[in-house]
Write an enzyme that holds these catalytic residues in place. Structure first.
Site, PDB file in Angstrom:
ATOM      1  N   ARG A   1       0.726  14.670  12.745  1.00  0.00           N
ATOM      2  CA  ARG A   1       1.049  14.452  11.334  1.00  0.00           C
ATOM      3  C   ARG A   1       1.090  15.755  10.529  1.00  0.00           C
ATOM      4  NH1 ARG A   1      -1.450   8.907   9.212  1.00  0.00           N
ATOM      5  NH2 ARG A   1       0.594   8.731   8.301  1.00  0.00           N
TER       6      ARG A   1
ATOM      7  N   ARG B 165      -8.559  -0.224   4.650  1.00  0.00           N
ATOM      8  CA  ARG B 165      -7.650   0.733   3.982  1.00  0.00           C
ATOM      9  C   ARG B 165      -6.341   0.072   3.608  1.00  0.00           C
ATOM     10  NH1 ARG B 165      -8.279   6.512   6.771  1.00  0.00           N
ATOM     11  NH2 ARG B 165      -6.857   6.997   5.092  1.00  0.00           N
TER      12      ARG B 165
ATOM     13  N   CYS C 191      -5.005   8.112   9.133  1.00  0.00           N
ATOM     14  CA  CYS C 191      -5.249   7.601  10.480  1.00  0.00           C
ATOM     15  C   CYS C 191      -4.863   8.634  11.532  1.00  0.00           C
ATOM     16  CB  CYS C 191      -4.444   6.324  10.689  1.00  0.00           C
ATOM     17  SG  CYS C 191      -5.117   4.922   9.790  1.00  0.00           S
TER      18      CYS C 191
ATOM     19  N   LYS D 284       0.841  -1.212   0.000  1.00  0.00           N
ATOM     20  CA  LYS D 284       0.000   0.000   0.000  1.00  0.00           C
ATOM     21  C   LYS D 284       0.873   1.260   0.000  1.00  0.00           C
ATOM     22  CE  LYS D 284      -1.756   1.797   4.020  1.00  0.00           C
ATOM     23  NZ  LYS D 284      -1.530   3.248   4.121  1.00  0.00           N
ATOM     24  N   ASN D 285       1.873   1.258   0.877  1.00  0.00           N
ATOM     25  CA  ASN D 285       2.670   2.482   1.023  1.00  0.00           C
ATOM     26  C   ASN D 285       3.620   2.714  -0.147  1.00  0.00           C
ATOM     27  OD1 ASN D 285       1.331   2.987   3.338  1.00  0.00           O
ATOM     28  ND2 ASN D 285       3.037   2.554   4.733  1.00  0.00           N
TER      29      ASN D 285
HETATM   30  C1  UD1 Z   1       4.287   6.881   6.180  1.00  0.00           C
HETATM   31  C2  UD1 Z   1       3.393   5.681   6.041  1.00  0.00           C
HETATM   32  C3  UD1 Z   1       2.854   5.247   7.383  1.00  0.00           C
HETATM   33  C4  UD1 Z   1       3.998   5.028   8.368  1.00  0.00           C
HETATM   34  C5  UD1 Z   1       4.923   6.227   8.411  1.00  0.00           C
HETATM   35  C6  UD1 Z   1       6.167   5.997   9.252  1.00  0.00           C
HETATM   36  C7  UD1 Z   1       2.448   5.996   3.822  1.00  0.00           C
HETATM   37  C8  UD1 Z   1       1.250   6.278   2.989  1.00  0.00           C
HETATM   38  N1  UD1 Z   1       2.285   6.045   5.139  1.00  0.00           N
HETATM   39  O1  UD1 Z   1       3.486   7.926   6.716  1.00  0.00           O
HETATM   40  O2  UD1 Z   1       2.132   4.034   7.203  1.00  0.00           O
HETATM   41  O3  UD1 Z   1       3.452   4.827   9.653  1.00  0.00           O
HETATM   42  O4  UD1 Z   1       5.367   6.559   7.078  1.00  0.00           O
HETATM   43  O5  UD1 Z   1       6.847   4.883   8.822  1.00  0.00           O
HETATM   44  O6  UD1 Z   1       3.515   5.718   3.311  1.00  0.00           O
HETATM   45  N2  UD1 Z   1       6.522  14.635  10.381  1.00  0.00           N
HETATM   46  C9  UD1 Z   1       6.692  15.973  10.674  1.00  0.00           C
HETATM   47  N3  UD1 Z   1       6.587  16.861   9.642  1.00  0.00           N
HETATM   48  C10 UD1 Z   1       6.334  16.477   8.358  1.00  0.00           C
HETATM   49  C11 UD1 Z   1       6.176  15.103   8.080  1.00  0.00           C
HETATM   50  C12 UD1 Z   1       6.273  14.207   9.118  1.00  0.00           C
HETATM   51  O7  UD1 Z   1       6.893  16.350  11.814  1.00  0.00           O
HETATM   52  O8  UD1 Z   1       6.262  17.335   7.473  1.00  0.00           O
HETATM   53  C13 UD1 Z   1       6.593  13.661  11.488  1.00  0.00           C
HETATM   54  C14 UD1 Z   1       5.265  12.942  11.694  1.00  0.00           C
HETATM   55  O9  UD1 Z   1       4.377  13.703  12.471  1.00  0.00           O
HETATM   56  C15 UD1 Z   1       5.713  11.669  12.376  1.00  0.00           C
HETATM   57  C16 UD1 Z   1       7.068  11.406  11.715  1.00  0.00           C
HETATM   58  O10 UD1 Z   1       7.492  12.633  11.136  1.00  0.00           O
HETATM   59  O11 UD1 Z   1       5.878  11.885  13.750  1.00  0.00           O
HETATM   60  C17 UD1 Z   1       7.030  10.319  10.649  1.00  0.00           C
HETATM   61  O12 UD1 Z   1       6.114  10.679   9.656  1.00  0.00           O
HETATM   62  P1  UD1 Z   1       6.306  10.285   8.126  1.00  0.00           P
HETATM   63  O13 UD1 Z   1       7.531   9.454   7.969  1.00  0.00           O
HETATM   64  O14 UD1 Z   1       6.174  11.507   7.303  1.00  0.00           O
HETATM   65  O15 UD1 Z   1       5.039   9.377   7.910  1.00  0.00           O
HETATM   66  P2  UD1 Z   1       4.019   9.425   6.692  1.00  0.00           P
HETATM   67  O16 UD1 Z   1       4.748   9.669   5.426  1.00  0.00           O
HETATM   68  O17 UD1 Z   1       2.866  10.265   7.055  1.00  0.00           O
END
Ligand code: UD1
Length: 415
Positions: free
Chosen positions: A119, A394, A114, A22-23
Site C-alpha cells: 500500500r 472499522r 489493513c 465507509k469508503n
Molecule cells: C481503497 C479502499 C479499499 C479498497 C481499495 C481498492 C478506502 C478508504 N479504501 O483503498 O477498501 O480495497 O480502494 O478498491 O477507500 N497503489 C500504488 N501506489 C499508490 C496507491 C495505490 O501502488 O500510490 C496500489 C496499491 O498498493 C494497491 C492498488 O494500487 O495494490 C489499489 O490501491 P488503491 O486503489 O489506492 O486503494 P486504497 O485507496 O488504499
C-alpha cells in the site's frame, strides 16, 4: 478485547438495511477541511474509522456536531504537526490533499490501515509533484510543500482510488485546470465529486477514466447524503447465499453491486433487483466458480474474502485471482482451521469446496477477512469464535445485531 461467538448451521431470513458507505464518507470528511463554512453530511455510518477521522478533523480545529446529520465547520483550522493517530487509518492520508488546499506545507505519517499489501502512496505523491509540490521523508513522516499549486495533466499508472481522491482534493482550490487520466471510477469517487461540486467546485468526468478539475477560489457550505455501502450490502448478500434462506437487502444502489449480483446468479443463487433493494434467496448448496478482483466495475477486492468463505463450502473447485493487492489471502490460514481446502500460489488461490466447515477459534486478520470469517462461522457446523474483531468494527456498524435480526446466532462477548 472482544470477540464474536457464532453458532453456525441456521438459515437467514428477513430484511436488513444498509448503512452509508465507509469508503465514501472518509474522503468526504477529509474534503470538509477545504470548506470555510458549515457542511451537513447525512447517512454517516457509526464506525471506528469514521470516529478516528472525526478525531483528526477536531485536532486541526474542525467544529463537529453529531446528530441526525454530522455538522462540520472547518472555517478556522490550524496547520498542526503530524498527529500519531493519523498513522492508524489509511484514509488519514486523504487529509494531505485537503490540507494542501489550505496550507503550503503539510506533514503526515505514512498511512496505516489493513495489512493487505505494501500500500504505497507513490501515486498520490506523483500527483502532488505534477502540481508543483515537493516532498521529503523523515522518521516515518512525509512533508509536502509548495510555493504555488498549479493544475497539470496527471497520469495514474494504476487507477488508485486513494490517489484519485487525494489529487481531486488538492486540485479543487489550486490554480488552473487539473486532468487526472486513468483515474479510478468507483462510485465513491463520484460521491466525492458530487459533494465537492455541491460546495462550489468544478469537477467533471467523475465516474469516467478522466477527471477534469477547474480550480476555484472558494467553496461554500453544503448538505450531502452519503451513498450506501456496496461492500456491506455485498457481504449480507453472500451471507444469505452461503447459509441459505431469503433476505431483502435494503437501502442500496443495485447498480453498484452488479458484479456480486451476477456472480451470485452464476452460482445458482436467486437475486431479484428492485429500485433500492435486492432480494437474495438460496438453498445454501452452491456450485463453485472463479473470481478475479479488479478495479470497479470489476469484482471488488473488498468482497474477495467473503466470496472465498462461500466457495470454501461450495460444490467443486473454484479459482480466486487477486489482482489488486499483493497480500490479500491472510484469511486462508484461518479458513483452513475450519476445515477449508485452499492452496495459494502468489496471487492465486485454488478453493476445493468441502462438504462441511467446522466451527473453530479463528482471528480477523483485516476488516474484510474478518467479515469473511463471520460468513464461514454462520455456514459452519458448531461454534466459531472470532478474535481481533476491532478490524470488523472499522467497517461494519452493529453487524452482529443485523445478523441476529435475520435469525443468525452470533454474540459479542468480552474476552
Ligand atoms: C481503497 C479502499 C479499499 C479498497 C481499495 C481498492 C478506502 C478508504 N479504501 O483503498 O477498501 O480495497 O480502494 O478498491 O477507500 N497503489 C500504488 N501506489 C499508490 C496507491 C495505490 O501502488 O500510490 C496500489 C496499491 O498498493 C494497491 C492498488 O494500487 O495494490 C489499489 O490501491 P488503491 O486503489 O489506492 O486503494 P486504497 O485507496 O488504499
Amino acid at each position: 478485547m472482544e470477540r464474536f461467538v457464532i453458532e453456525g448451521g441456521g438459515v437467514l431470513n428477513g430484511s436488513v438495511s444498509i448503512n452509508g458507505s465507509k469508503n465514501s464518507v472518509l474522503p468526504i470528511l477529509a474534503a470538509a477541511l477545504l470548506i470555510k463554512d458549515k457542511c451537513r453530511i447525512y447517512n454517516v455510518p457509526h464506525l471506528s474509522d469514521v470516529y478516528t477521522m472525526l478525531e483528526l478533523l477536531r485536532y486541526y480545529g474542525a467544529k463537529i456536531k453529531e446528530g441526525l446529520a454530522l455538522e462540520i465547520d472547518c472555517t478556522d483550522i490550524e496547520n498542526k504537526r503530524a498527529n500519531d493517530k493519523a498513522a492508524s487509518i489509511r484514509a488519514s492520508f486523504l487529509l494531505v490533499g485537503a490540507l494542501l488546499g489550505r496550507f503550503k506545507r503539510v506533514s503526515m505519517p505514512m498511512p496505516g490501515g489493513c495489512s493487505i499489501g505494501l500500500r504505497p502512496v507513490d501515486l498520490h505523491l506523483k500527483g502532488f509533484c505534477c502540481m508543483g509540490a515537493d516532498y521529503s521523508f523523515e522518521q516515518g513522516i512525509i512533508t509536502i510543500e509548495y510555493d504555488r499549486l498549479r493544475g497539470n495533466e496527471i497520469y495514474l499508472d494504476f487507477p488508485s482510488v486513494g490517489a484519485t481522491e487525494n489529487i481531486m482534493l488538492a486540485s479543487v482550490l489550486a490554480e488552473g485546470t487539473t486532468i487526472i487520466s486513468n483515474c479510478a471510477i468507483e462510485p465513491e469517487i463520484v460521491d466525492l465529486a458530487e459533494f465537492l461540486n455541491s460546495a462550489g467546485a468544478d469537477i467533471r468526468g467523475a465516474g469516467s477514466d478522466t477527471i477534469v478539475i477547474k480550480g476555484t477560489d472558494r467553496l461554500h457550505g453544503t448538505d450531502h447524503r452519503v451513498i450506501p455501502d456496496r461492500i456491506e450490502a455485498g457481504t449480507f448478500m453472500l451471507a444469505v447465499a452461503g447459509t441459505g434462506g431469503c433476505c431483502r437487502i435494503e437501502n442500496i444502489i443495485p447498480d453498484h453491486i452488479k458484479p456480486i449480483i451476477l456472480k451470485l446468479r452464476e452460482i445458482d443463487a436467486e437475486v431479484k433487483e428492485e429500485e433500492n433493494s435486492v432480494i437474495v434467496s438460496s438453498d445454501g448448496k452452491l456450485p463453485n466458480t472463479d473470481i478475479k478482483t479488479m478495479p470497479y466495475p470489476g469484482f471488488p477486492t473488498d468482497m474477495q474474502a467473503q466470496f472465498m468463505s462461500i466457495m470454501a463450502k461450495g460444490i467443486g473447485t473454484g479459482i480466486v485471482n487477486e489482482t489488486v493487492f499483493e497480500n490479500r489471502f491472510m484469511h486462508v490460514g484461518e479458513l483452513a482451521k475450519m476445515g477449508a481446502n485452499i492452496t495459494v500460489e502468489g496471487r492465486t488461490a485454488v478453493v476445493k469446496g468441502v462438504e462441511v466447515l467446522k466451527g473453530a477459534s479463528v482471528k480477523a486478520t483485516d476488516l474484510r477477512a474478518g467479515a469473511g470469517l463471520i460468513l464461514s462461522g454462520l455456514c459452519a457446523e458448531g461454534i466459531t469464535e472470532i478474535g481481533e474483531i476491532q478490524y470488523i468494527d472499522r467497517g461494519y456498524e452493529k453487524i452482529e445485531e443485523k445478523i441476529r435480526q435475520l435469525g443468525g446466532k452470533i454474540k459479542r462477548v468480552q474476552s
